[in-house]
Design a protein around this motif. Structure first.
Motif, mmCIF file in Angstrom:
data_model
loop_
_atom_site.group_PDB
_atom_site.id
_atom_site.type_symbol
_atom_site.label_atom_id
_atom_site.label_comp_id
_atom_site.label_asym_id
_atom_site.label_seq_id
_atom_site.Cartn_x
_atom_site.Cartn_y
_atom_site.Cartn_z
ATOM 1 N N UNK A 107 -6.626 -1.169 1.983
ATOM 2 C CA UNK A 107 -6.441 -2.228 0.991
ATOM 3 C C UNK A 107 -7.002 -1.856 -0.382
ATOM 4 N N UNK A 108 -7.953 -0.906 -0.428
ATOM 5 C CA UNK A 108 -8.539 -0.534 -1.716
ATOM 6 C C UNK A 108 -7.691 0.502 -2.457
ATOM 7 N N UNK A 109 -6.571 0.907 -1.855
ATOM 8 C CA UNK A 109 -5.533 1.651 -2.556
ATOM 9 C C UNK A 109 -5.784 3.103 -2.892
ATOM 10 N N UNK A 110 -6.806 3.725 -2.298
ATOM 11 C CA UNK A 110 -7.062 5.122 -2.634
ATOM 12 C C UNK A 110 -5.942 5.995 -2.079
ATOM 13 N N UNK A 111 -5.379 6.909 -2.878
ATOM 14 C CA UNK A 111 -4.322 7.803 -2.365
ATOM 15 C C UNK A 111 -4.840 8.603 -1.169
#
Length: 156
Positions: free
Chosen positions: A112-116
């Motif tokens: 959910x925190x979107x780090x690639x």
């Protein structure tokens, strides 16, 4: 997993949530939430800052401890990569303080925190392989086969 400690990719409230955090709180039962509330009342009234780590008991999980860490949200701060690396280093430091020798890690910030994913895997592998620690086995538990293959290729 049967390990000494399980790392929780927590949110700063330490009070549960979705993803890994929610799964750990559900499986571990109310004891983990109770300890997290105590931590919020005493040491972290404003929440656990990104990159830091703190331990609780593991409740009903087949581990002794849960090490909670808050990963950074991708793109929100210029030092996000450093904070993400700090998560792994600080979790290992907490594990050392506890005497934990086996630790299971999720891929922090990659949900959910979107780090690639590729960058998250690189940071995780680097942090786990270069941090001085007494932990004998650090297991990176990945969400799917595609991420496992990516991690295997980056580890070569």
């Amino acid at each position: 997993m049967q390990v000494d400690a399980v790392v929780n990719a927590a949110n700063s409230t330490l009070l549960g949530g979705g993803g890994v955090d929610g799964a750990i709180h559900r499986a571990g039962g109310p004891a983990i939430l109770r300890e997290c509330r105590e931590l919020r009342a005493s040491r972290f009234p404003d929440g656990l800052p990104a990159g830091q780590a703190v331990a609780t008991g593991a409740g009903d999980l087949p581990a002794r401890w849960v090490i909670h860490t808050v990963g950074p949200v991708y793109g929100r701060t210029p030092d996000g990569s450093r904070r993400l690396a700090d998560c792994y280093r600080n979790c290992l430091a907490v594990a050392d303080e506890l005497g934990a020798r086996t630790v299971a890690f999720p891929l922090i910030s990659a949900g959910a925190y979107g780090w690639p994913r590729e960058d998250a895997v690189r940071i995780a592998l680097d942090g786990l392989s270069t941090t001085a620690t007494d932990v004998e086995t650090a297991i990176l538990v990945l969400y799917d086969v595609e991420t496992l293959r990516l991690a295997e290729s980056l580890a070569e």
